[in-house]
Design an enzyme around this catalytic site. Structure first.
Site, PDB file in Angstrom:
ATOM      1  N   LYS A 116      27.024  36.843  46.252  1.00  0.00           N
ATOM      2  CA  LYS A 116      27.377  37.907  47.187  1.00  0.00           C
ATOM      3  C   LYS A 116      26.374  38.042  48.337  1.00  0.00           C
ATOM      4  CE  LYS A 116      29.517  40.799  43.599  1.00  0.00           C
ATOM      5  NZ  LYS A 116      30.942  40.598  43.663  1.00  0.00           N
ATOM      6  N   GLU A 200      23.316  48.042  48.631  1.00  0.00           N
ATOM      7  CA  GLU A 200      24.085  48.389  49.826  1.00  0.00           C
ATOM      8  C   GLU A 200      24.495  49.846  49.820  1.00  0.00           C
ATOM      9  OE1 GLU A 200      27.208  45.367  49.617  1.00  0.00           O
ATOM     10  OE2 GLU A 200      28.562  46.768  48.636  1.00  0.00           O
ATOM     11  N   HIS A 235      35.107  49.972  37.951  1.00  0.00           N
ATOM     12  CA  HIS A 235      35.129  49.003  39.054  1.00  0.00           C
ATOM     13  C   HIS A 235      36.102  47.860  38.788  1.00  0.00           C
ATOM     14  CE1 HIS A 235      31.785  51.114  40.769  1.00  0.00           C
ATOM     15  NE2 HIS A 235      30.998  50.833  39.745  1.00  0.00           N
ATOM     16  N   ARG A 297      40.256  31.977  44.940  1.00  0.00           N
ATOM     17  CA  ARG A 297      41.261  31.609  43.944  1.00  0.00           C
ATOM     18  C   ARG A 297      42.483  32.497  44.125  1.00  0.00           C
ATOM     19  NH1 ARG A 297      40.724  36.387  41.177  1.00  0.00           N
ATOM     20  NH2 ARG A 297      38.600  37.131  40.915  1.00  0.00           N
TER      21      ARG A 297
HETATM   22  P1  ADP Z   1      40.281  40.632  40.173  1.00  0.00           P
HETATM   23  O1  ADP Z   1      39.522  41.124  41.366  1.00  0.00           O
HETATM   24  O2  ADP Z   1      41.505  39.852  40.524  1.00  0.00           O
HETATM   25  O3  ADP Z   1      40.512  41.634  39.107  1.00  0.00           O
HETATM   26  P2  ADP Z   1      38.114  39.516  38.558  1.00  0.00           P
HETATM   27  O4  ADP Z   1      37.042  38.694  39.161  1.00  0.00           O
HETATM   28  O5  ADP Z   1      37.763  40.840  38.032  1.00  0.00           O
HETATM   29  O6  ADP Z   1      39.320  39.552  39.600  1.00  0.00           O
HETATM   30  O7  ADP Z   1      38.748  38.652  37.397  1.00  0.00           O
HETATM   31  C1  ADP Z   1      39.997  38.071  37.526  1.00  0.00           C
HETATM   32  C2  ADP Z   1      40.646  38.059  36.201  1.00  0.00           C
HETATM   33  O8  ADP Z   1      40.118  37.027  35.402  1.00  0.00           O
HETATM   34  C3  ADP Z   1      40.499  39.355  35.456  1.00  0.00           C
HETATM   35  O9  ADP Z   1      41.699  39.725  34.846  1.00  0.00           O
HETATM   36  C4  ADP Z   1      39.451  39.043  34.454  1.00  0.00           C
HETATM   37  O10 ADP Z   1      39.611  39.841  33.307  1.00  0.00           O
HETATM   38  C5  ADP Z   1      39.709  37.581  34.197  1.00  0.00           C
HETATM   39  N1  ADP Z   1      38.484  36.921  33.851  1.00  0.00           N
HETATM   40  C6  ADP Z   1      37.332  36.934  34.553  1.00  0.00           C
HETATM   41  N2  ADP Z   1      36.408  36.208  33.945  1.00  0.00           N
HETATM   42  C7  ADP Z   1      36.976  35.732  32.822  1.00  0.00           C
HETATM   43  C8  ADP Z   1      36.531  34.912  31.759  1.00  0.00           C
HETATM   44  N3  ADP Z   1      35.298  34.438  31.717  1.00  0.00           N
HETATM   45  N4  ADP Z   1      37.384  34.622  30.780  1.00  0.00           N
HETATM   46  C9  ADP Z   1      38.643  35.090  30.812  1.00  0.00           C
HETATM   47  N5  ADP Z   1      39.127  35.856  31.783  1.00  0.00           N
HETATM   48  C10 ADP Z   1      38.305  36.181  32.765  1.00  0.00           C
HETATM   49  P1  ADP Z   2      33.219  42.255  41.653  1.00  0.00           P
HETATM   50  O1  ADP Z   2      32.706  40.897  41.906  1.00  0.00           O
HETATM   51  O2  ADP Z   2      32.749  42.813  40.368  1.00  0.00           O
HETATM   52  O3  ADP Z   2      34.705  42.339  41.876  1.00  0.00           O
HETATM   53  P2  ADP Z   2      32.959  43.776  44.152  1.00  0.00           P
HETATM   54  O4  ADP Z   2      31.847  43.614  45.106  1.00  0.00           O
HETATM   55  O5  ADP Z   2      34.268  43.225  44.564  1.00  0.00           O
HETATM   56  O6  ADP Z   2      32.513  43.170  42.767  1.00  0.00           O
HETATM   57  O7  ADP Z   2      33.114  45.330  43.821  1.00  0.00           O
HETATM   58  C1  ADP Z   2      33.935  45.803  42.791  1.00  0.00           C
HETATM   59  C2  ADP Z   2      34.372  47.238  43.078  1.00  0.00           C
HETATM   60  O8  ADP Z   2      33.242  48.114  43.220  1.00  0.00           O
HETATM   61  C3  ADP Z   2      35.148  47.417  44.366  1.00  0.00           C
HETATM   62  O9  ADP Z   2      36.512  47.141  44.205  1.00  0.00           O
HETATM   63  C4  ADP Z   2      34.876  48.868  44.707  1.00  0.00           C
HETATM   64  O10 ADP Z   2      35.700  49.724  43.950  1.00  0.00           O
HETATM   65  C5  ADP Z   2      33.468  49.083  44.241  1.00  0.00           C
HETATM   66  N1  ADP Z   2      32.514  48.901  45.357  1.00  0.00           N
HETATM   67  C6  ADP Z   2      31.935  47.741  45.696  1.00  0.00           C
HETATM   68  N2  ADP Z   2      31.107  47.894  46.755  1.00  0.00           N
HETATM   69  C7  ADP Z   2      31.162  49.191  47.084  1.00  0.00           C
HETATM   70  C8  ADP Z   2      30.495  50.000  48.090  1.00  0.00           C
HETATM   71  N3  ADP Z   2      29.606  49.479  48.919  1.00  0.00           N
HETATM   72  N4  ADP Z   2      30.808  51.316  48.138  1.00  0.00           N
HETATM   73  C9  ADP Z   2      31.680  51.864  47.265  1.00  0.00           C
HETATM   74  N5  ADP Z   2      32.302  51.173  46.308  1.00  0.00           N
HETATM   75  C10 ADP Z   2      32.053  49.849  46.204  1.00  0.00           C
END
Ligand code: ADP
Ligand code: ADP
Ligand code: MG
Length: 666
Positions: A116, A200, A235, A297
């Site tokens: 990130k 952040e 989250h 993806r």
């Molecule tokens: P999204 O933002 O689409 O929810 P995530 O990064 O949270 O994406 O994960 C995408 C999906 O893949 C989620 O449903 C999560 O539970 C699944 N996932 C993530 N990592 C793994 C893992 N190591 N094994 C199985 N499923 C996973």
């Molecule tokens: P991940 O890789 O776990 O998906 P993200 O950076 O996409 O991480 O953040 C996951 C969630 O956390 C976001 O969908 C949002 O709800 C919350 N979030 C992330 N960054 C911020 C921010 N700067 N302020 C408020 N909420 C945030």
């Protein structure tokens, strides 16, 4: 185009990819772990190969085993789905090296967005607005605390290697910064093998709005509009929709342009999602959104985009991977109506959404609903195991307007029948019907703020209890052979020859003693608790469809027998009844506090007590991890620890006694 496709994934996404690949005339090849030998995705594929034991690290995350299956099956391409190896640049590279098409972006694009901090730096350079904060190399606690002051509280600490909401901490109070930083780093180290974090600004009234992008290998890139994924717990997304409620066209354009610029800056190819956070305190504005991360993806929630554009994103992925041009130019991408998706999870909303496991004794849905799509990962009778994500599937509705889509989806869910593990179905139904949600008054704090209204009450209504009494009598009559025609519409109550009897149910640990009395004149009528409810004309089909008139209302419910009783499903809400056999003396004292038992199979990650310790009710005793989630188990009452039966790293079964207590002093 390649002629066969191996899907390096499981569950609903594997099934979904297979569906399109088959339509395009490709041979489909599944892979499976030992836990999935009889899984839905294996049954759907033309061919399937075993890749190892149940744990993901020994199967779905093993590049060598998957490439070996690809080579032996002669697969022309590999689709990684989401999760698992989908964002693993080394895997994409290994596919290329083996001469197999990787259905995804080039490895260097995956790498560019993999961390990130680096991604934010890159986006700043490409003039994409990023969330203000510090994303440099200095990881000194004092320095990061200074940066947090400079950014201004509240701030968010994020693992640079993060995903799935892990290693993320919101800090409101500067005095807590040091403690939260240490805990975020610890969690990140354990989950990703990388402790580094960024800090952040925590955006006020945050809305998660993301843009679906697509690029081909000929320099074209387009945006397929936005999705709003603000409905989150921990989250993590639960309900997603497209378009975003209240999105002004100029903001859609600004976000689409920024996302396309992001894709072009890294030489992207295929499907990707650029996630932004928007400040909704004064409505959505073209200058009020900032880049969070890019997922390189296909996303879980891609079906809402498919619904409003009428496109098949997996088809686009396969065509682009085969070297074709993007099928449409930006100006030709449709946006029709509104779509909403819910993620149906095996989890217990009443217990902080803790994952639940078990066999799906029932999984049914209404048929012939043209505007509803179901992407399921399992079938009735399948098991939700502790090894993988607890998502059962996704249900998506499309309508002319948001309100129509919401209503259609809610109506559909209320007619679904799901029993076995606990699920969030009732929670989803409540949320879709919540006034503030219907008004579009959403942000990422919505679920926490309205939690009480969204979690269905544990207490069954008098109506449900009356239905349960009817179901119990019907089931017993059938078991006794007194109901030879299970299809008969109406028949007499059989009450073991007695005038009245009491049935003893336990629901959610609470006993419900019910007096049931047949009517002397009307053989189809029973009175419950001296007439508090009156049930007439009950009938039950062989597959458990119960109908009965309760206090004048004709109701239908599904009856699903279980080991100690049954589950009753009414309007989507499943209620589990334990039937106390009067001959068993001790069943009701099951909620004893003499021991802390494991609520589900899992791994012990922390032991916080020891033999001889005096603990207060609510004290944290053990932390366990199951299905990718940590759960802290608390003492149910004050007491003295007699023995701790587990240590860190132990794998435990459901019901195992983790901590034993001494007899309570009287
Ligand atoms: P999204 O933002 O689409 O929810 P995530 O990064 O949270 O994406 O994960 C995408 C999906 O893949 C989620 O449903 C999560 O539970 C699944 N996932 C993530 N990592 C793994 C893992 N190591 N094994 C199985 N499923 C996973
Ligand atoms: P991940 O890789 O776990 O998906 P993200 O950076 O996409 O991480 O953040 C996951 C969630 O956390 C976001 O969908 C949002 O709800 C919350 N979030 C992330 N960054 C911020 C921010 N700067 N302020 C408020 N909420 C945030
Ligand atoms: Mg994210």
């Amino acid at each position: 185009m390649f002629k066969s496709l191996l899907i390096a994934n499981r569950g609903e996404i594997a099934v979904r990819v297979i569906r399109t690949a088959r339509r395009m005339g490709l041979k489909t090849i599944a892979v499976y772990s030992d836990a999935d030998a009889n899984a839905f995705h294996v049954a759907e594929a033309d061919e399937a190969w075993r890749i190892g034991p149940a744990p993901a690290a020994d199967s779905y995350l093993r590049m060598d085993a998957i490439l070996d299956a690809a080579q032996r099956s002669g697969a022309g391409a590999i689709h990684p789905g989401y999760g698992f190896l989908s964002e693993n640049a080394a895997f994409a590279e290994a596919c290329e090296k083996a001469g197999i098409v990787f259905v995804g972006p080039p490895p260097r694009a995956i790498r560019a967005m993999g961390l990130k901090d680096a991604a934010k730096a890159l986006m700043e350079k490409a003039k994409v607005p990023v969330v203000p904060g510090y994303h440099g190399d200095n990881q000194d606690a004092g320095f990061l605390a200074q940066q947090a002051e400079k950014i201004g509280y509240p701030v968010l600490i994020k693992a640079v290697a993060g995903g799935g909401g892990k290693g993320m901490r919101r800090v409101d109070d500067p005095a807590q910064f040091g403690k939260e930083l240490a805990s975020a780093m610890r969690e990140a180290g354990a989950a990703f093998g990388d402790e580094r974090v960024l800090v952040e600004k925590y955006v006020a009234r945050p809305r998660h709005i993301e843009i679906q992008v697509f690029a081909d290998s000929h320099g074209n890139a387009v945006s397929l509009h936005e999705r709003d994924c603000s409905l989150q717990r921990r989250h993590q997304k639960v309900i997603e929709e497209a378009p975003a409620p209240g999105m002004p066209p100029e903001m859609r354009k600004a976000m689409g342009d920024a996302a396309v610029a992001a894709a072009k800056a890294i030489g992207y190819r295929g499907a990707g999602t650029v996630e932004f956070i928007a400040d909704a305190s004064h409505g959505l504005k073209p200058d009020g959104f900032w880049f969070m991360e890019m997922n390189t993806r296909l996303q879980v929630e891609h079906p809402v985009t498919e619904a409003i554009t009428g496109l098949d994103l997996v088809e686009w992925q396969l065509r682009v991977a085969a070297g074709e041009h993007l099928p449409l130019a930006q100006k030709d991408i449709p946006l029709v109506g509104h779509a909403v998706e819910v993620r149906l999870y095996a989890e217990d909303p009443a217990k902080k959404f803790f994952p639940s496991t078990g066999r799906l004794a029932r999984l049914r849905a209404p048929e012939n609903m043209p505007h509803v799509r179901m992407d399921m990962g399992v079938r009735e009778g399948d098991e939700v195991t502790m090894f993988y994500d607890p998502m059962i599937g996704k249900i998506i509705a499309h309508g002319e307007t948001r309100r129509i889509a919401l209503r259609t989806l809610r109506g559909f869910l209320a007619r679904m029948e799901v029993a076995g593990p606990k699920t969030n179905l009732g929670f989803l139904i409540e949320t879709l019907g919540h006034d503030a949600f219907i008004e579009g008054d959403i942000d990422t704090g919505f679920i926490d703020r309205h939690l009480e209204a969204l979690v269905p009450p544990a207490e069954p209504s008098p109506r449900i209890l009356a239905l349960a009494a009817a179901a119990h009598l019907k089931a017993r009559a059938r078991a006794a052979g007194a109901d030879p025609s299970p299809w008969s519409a109406t028949d007499q109550w059989v009450l073991g020859g007695r005038r009245a009897e009491t049935v003893d149910f336990i629901v959610g640990g609470v006993p419900h003693l019910m007096k049931i009395e047949p009517d002397a004149a009307d053989p189809t009528l029973i009175r419950i608790d001296d007439g508090a409810s009156v049930v007439t004309n009950a009938s039950m089909t062989a597959d458990g469809t119960l109908s009965a008139t309760v206090d004048g209302a004709r109701l239908a419910a599904a009856f699903v027998p279980s080991s100690g009783g049954f589950t009753l499903i009414h309007e989507g809400i499943a209620t589990e009844f334990t039937v106390v056999n009067p001959l068993d003396v001790d069943v009701a004292s099951d909620a004893d506090t003499g021991a802390l038992k494991s609520p589900m199979p899992g791994k012990i990650v922390q032991v916080l007590t020891e033999a001889g310790a005096t603990v207060k009710r609510g004290a944290a005793l053990v932390v366990m991890e199951a299905m990718k989630m940590e759960q802290t188990l608390l003492a149910a009452a004050d007491g003295k620890v007699a023995a701790v039966n587990v240590s860190v790293g132990d794998q435990v079964e459901a019901g195992a006694v983790l901590v034993a207590f001494e007899e309570a002093e009287k």
